[in-house]
Design an enzyme around this catalytic site. Structure first.
Site, PDB file in Angstrom:
ATOM      1  CB  SER A  58      32.848  17.510  27.024  1.00 48.09           C
ATOM      2  OG  SER A  58      32.974  18.086  28.307  1.00 48.09           O
ATOM      3  CG  HIS A  85      36.170  19.362  27.391  1.00 49.83           C
ATOM      4  ND1 HIS A  85      34.894  19.842  27.150  1.00 49.83           N
ATOM      5  CD2 HIS A  85      36.945  19.842  26.379  1.00 49.83           C
ATOM      6  CE1 HIS A  85      34.911  20.588  26.048  1.00 49.83           C
ATOM      7  NE2 HIS A  85      36.139  20.588  25.568  1.00 49.83           N
ATOM      8  CG  ASP A 177      35.252  22.907  22.781  1.00 50.55           C
ATOM      9  OD1 ASP A 177      35.621  23.708  21.898  1.00 50.55           O
ATOM     10  OD2 ASP A 177      36.036  22.168  23.402  1.00 50.55           O
TER      11      ASP A 177
END
Length: 216
Positions: A58, A85, A177
């Site tokens: 991310s 992401h 995540d």
């Protein structure tokens, strides 16, 4: 937290070397740890010999990806997915830059395409990326962790649906995540690599993996 430049310069080759080692060992590397036999172990040998590497990141991810993926050599003996992401419209550009940066062909994933060894596929923004056997599928299910694509979704589907050994790589990023997905990969006999606190720009996602005891 400040980082020394030489430490960041070393992480790409180190992570790439570790991925390559696990990829070359394939199913033999996975059998070294006493875990329940995964479903793919019952498949014909030809279906089990090519690993799937799933790299997730991310915040700070692009920088990390460009120090890892270009280090992987031409003829890399595995299929490779990247879940970063990003908002819609940016993942295609990321794939194109990865394609230019190293020897492995890279492009944005397409719904229904067949995974090919030695190729990089980047999850398209706005869709979860699922692994169905050796085929990629898109899902428009609700976001997880506030994002779509979510690494957890891809890792779960890979652990349960890929016909071969799975290697999960969790790099820099905020939040959690990938942590539960990494546990799923381990539960199905796979391997997990988490970026170290020293090297990660944001030590959130890899820390969550390590805290759950899922990292090899």
């Amino acid at each position: 937290k400040p980082h020394r430049r030489e430490e960041l310069g070393q992480i790409g080759p180190l992570v790439a070397e570790r991925i390559l080692q696990l990829g070359q060992r394939g199913a033999r590397a996975l059998s070294a740890r006493p875990t329940p036999a995964p479903a793919w172990a019952q498949l014909p040998p030809r279906a089990t010999q090519i690993p799937l590497v799933v790299i997730g990141a991310s915040t700070g991810g692009p920088r990390a990806l460009f120090t890892v993926v270009p280090q992987l050599p031409q003829g890399f003996p595995a299929r490779l997915l990247v879940v970063q992401h990003m908002p819609a419209g940016f993942t295609r550009a990321l794939a194109e830059r990865l394609d230019d940066a190293g020897p492995l062909p890279a492009r944005e994933a397409e719904d229904g395409e067949l995974l090919q060894p030695g190729n990089v596929r980047v999850a398209a923004a706005g869709h979860h990326l699922l692994v169905d056997g050796h085929t990629l599928r898109f899902s428009d299910a609700a976001p997880e962790h506030g994002v779509r694509p979510a690494l957890d979704v891809t890792l779960r589907s890979a652990a349960q649906g890929y016909r071969g050994p799975v290697i999960a790589v969790v790099l820099t990023g905020m939040g959690r995540d990938g942590a539960l997905g990494a546990c799923e990969v381990r539960a199905h006999g796979g391997r997990v690599i988490a970026e170290s606190e020293r090297a990660a720009l944001i030590y959130g996602m890899p820390k969550a993996v390590i805290d759950l005891g899922a990292a090899d």
